[in-house]
Design a protein around this motif. Sequence first.
Motif, short mmCIF file in Angstrom:
data_model
loop_
_atom_site.label_atom_id
_atom_site.label_comp_id
_atom_site.label_asym_id
_atom_site.label_seq_id
_atom_site.Cartn_x
_atom_site.Cartn_y
_atom_site.Cartn_z
N LEU A 152 5.48 10.02 -6.86
CA LEU A 152 6.60 10.20 -7.79
C LEU A 152 6.12 10.51 -9.19
CD1 LEU A 152 9.03 7.36 -6.62
CD2 LEU A 152 9.42 9.83 -6.45
N ALA A 153 5.04 9.86 -9.62
CA ALA A 153 4.51 10.13 -10.95
C ALA A 153 4.01 11.57 -11.05
CB ALA A 153 3.40 9.15 -11.28
N LEU A 154 3.34 12.04 -10.01
CA LEU A 154 2.82 13.40 -10.04
C LEU A 154 3.94 14.43 -10.02
CD1 LEU A 154 0.39 15.26 -10.01
CD2 LEU A 154 0.28 15.03 -7.51
N VAL A 155 4.93 14.20 -9.17
CA VAL A 155 6.07 15.13 -9.10
C VAL A 155 6.83 15.15 -10.43
CG1 VAL A 155 8.31 15.53 -8.00
CG2 VAL A 155 6.32 14.99 -6.60
N THR A 156 7.03 13.98 -11.02
CA THR A 156 7.76 13.91 -12.28
C THR A 156 6.99 14.59 -13.40
OG1 THR A 156 8.73 11.81 -11.56
CG2 THR A 156 8.86 12.33 -13.90
N THR A 178 0.83 -1.21 0.00
CA THR A 178 0.00 0.00 0.00
C THR A 178 0.86 1.25 0.00
OG1 THR A 178 -0.18 -0.24 2.40
CG2 THR A 178 -2.01 -1.05 1.08
N HIS A 179 1.99 1.22 0.69
CA HIS A 179 2.92 2.34 0.64
C HIS A 179 3.55 2.46 -0.75
CE1 HIS A 179 2.62 2.17 5.03
NE2 HIS A 179 3.09 3.40 5.04
N TYR A 180 3.73 1.33 -1.41
CA TYR A 180 4.26 1.36 -2.78
C TYR A 180 3.32 2.12 -3.71
CZ TYR A 180 4.78 -0.17 -7.57
OH TYR A 180 4.86 -0.17 -8.94
N VAL A 181 2.03 1.81 -3.65
CA VAL A 181 1.05 2.48 -4.51
C VAL A 181 1.06 3.98 -4.24
CG1 VAL A 181 -1.39 2.67 -5.09
CG2 VAL A 181 -0.38 0.42 -4.71
N TRP A 182 1.10 4.34 -2.97
CA TRP A 182 1.16 5.75 -2.60
C TRP A 182 2.42 6.43 -3.14
CZ3 TRP A 182 4.75 7.08 1.53
CH2 TRP A 182 4.77 8.45 1.81
N ALA A 183 3.59 5.82 -2.93
CA ALA A 183 4.85 6.41 -3.36
C ALA A 183 4.92 6.51 -4.88
CB ALA A 183 6.02 5.59 -2.82
N ARG A 184 4.44 5.47 -5.57
CA ARG A 184 4.45 5.52 -7.03
C ARG A 184 3.59 6.65 -7.56
NH1 ARG A 184 -0.02 3.76 -9.53
NH2 ARG A 184 0.12 1.54 -9.06
N ALA A 243 11.69 21.82 -6.32
CA ALA A 243 11.40 20.38 -6.26
C ALA A 243 10.74 20.02 -4.94
CB ALA A 243 12.67 19.58 -6.46
N ALA A 244 11.24 20.56 -3.84
CA ALA A 244 10.65 20.29 -2.53
C ALA A 244 9.22 20.83 -2.45
CB ALA A 244 11.51 20.90 -1.43
N ALA A 245 8.98 21.99 -3.05
CA ALA A 245 7.63 22.56 -3.04
C ALA A 245 6.66 21.68 -3.83
CB ALA A 245 7.66 23.97 -3.62
N ALA A 278 2.32 17.45 -3.87
CA ALA A 278 1.92 16.08 -4.21
C ALA A 278 1.52 15.30 -2.96
CB ALA A 278 3.04 15.38 -4.96
N LEU A 279 2.26 15.47 -1.89
CA LEU A 279 1.95 14.77 -0.64
C LEU A 279 0.65 15.28 -0.03
CD1 LEU A 279 5.51 14.62 0.94
CD2 LEU A 279 4.20 12.71 -0.01
N ALA A 280 0.33 16.55 -0.27
CA ALA A 280 -0.93 17.09 0.23
C ALA A 280 -2.12 16.53 -0.54
CB ALA A 280 -0.91 18.61 0.15
N VAL A 281 -1.91 16.22 -1.80
CA VAL A 281 -2.99 15.69 -2.64
C VAL A 281 -3.15 14.18 -2.46
CG1 VAL A 281 -3.74 15.35 -5.02
CG2 VAL A 281 -2.77 17.54 -4.33
N ILE A 282 -2.02 13.47 -2.38
CA ILE A 282 -2.03 12.00 -2.27
C ILE A 282 -1.60 11.63 -0.86
CG2 ILE A 282 -1.14 9.85 -3.23
CD1 ILE A 282 -0.49 11.41 -5.79
#
Length: 306
Positions: free
Chosen positions: A154-158, A145-151, A261-263, A268-272
Motif C-alpha cells: 500500500l505504501a508503494l502504490v500510494t 507477516t501478511h500485515y507487513v507485506w500489505a503495508r 491503479a490496477a497496473a 508493487a505485488l511483483a516487487v514485494i
Amino acid sequence: MDSRTEPAVSASESAPEPEPPDTAVPARAPRRAPAWAHACAHPGPDAREGAARPPLVRELLLVVGLFAVYKVGRQLATGHTGQAFANAHRVWDAERFLHLPGEGAVQSALLHSDTLVHVANTYYATVHFPATAAFLVWLYLRRPTHYVWARRVLALVTAAALAGHLTFPLAPPRLLAESGLLDTGQLFGPSVYGAHPATDAMANQFAAMPSLHFGWALMVAIGLIAATRSRWRWLWLLHPLLTLLVIVGTANHYWLDSVVAAALLCLALAVIHAPHRTATTALRGQEHARAGIPAQDRPELVGAGR
C-alpha cells in the motif's frame, strides 16, 4: 566290558521347553511421533505470528506519517487547473479511441433511484479509509507477516500514485462538460469535495489518476484472499468491483484511472512478494491450537516461508 551305548537323544527331547505365554516379553509397538515432529525447522509466519508482529507504536506513527505525507503531497498538486482540464480531454478522447464503455451508462443506472445514488455517494465518502484501516488492523492482530507485506504494498502504490498526481493533474469527469456527467455528490449528497475546485482547501480535486479508491480496495481483497483459507474468501473481490462501479457512477473517476491503479498494484505485488501459507501448514497450526500448545512452543512449519 559292556559294549552298550547310550541311546541318542531325540530332537524333541533336547529342545528347551517353551516359556509359558504369561512369561514372554510382549513386543513393544513403535511409538508414533506426533504429527508436528515430521516438520522441518524452517521459519513460517503462521508458526511464529507473535514474534513477527511489529511494535504497535512504531506502526501507528509510520501509518500516520505516510498518510500525512500523502495529504500534503496532494495539496502540492493543486493550482494546475488548465493542465488538469487539458489532461481530462486527453483521457476522455483516449477512452473513446479504445472503445471503452461510457461512464454515463453506470451513472444512468444509479440515477434511476435517488436512494441508490445517495448510497453510492455515501459509499464513496465513507468506505475508502475505514475499510482499508480495518483491513490493516485485522492483519496486524491475526496475520502479522501478511500485515507487513500489505503495508509495504500500500505504501508503494500510494507513493507511485502521489507521483502521478504531481506529474499528471487530472480533472474528474464530473467537472468535464464534454462528458455530460453529473456531480452526484453536489446534487444528491453527501459530497467530500467543495463546489469550486480552485478554492477547495480540504482536498485536491485534480488528483483523479490513478484512483486510490480502486487501488486500495483491490489490495484489500487480494490481501484477505492471501491471508485466509475460507472457501468464501473470493467474495472479497466484490469490494473492488463495487468500488469501481461507485467511483465511475458518481463521475469521480474515469475507467482509465482504475486501469492505471490496477497496473501500479500489479507492479508493487511483483516487487514485494506475499508470505506463503500452504493449506497443510494451516491445518497443522489448527492441530496445535486444539492441543493447547502455546504459539511460542510450537515447532516451525514447512511451507510457510517468507
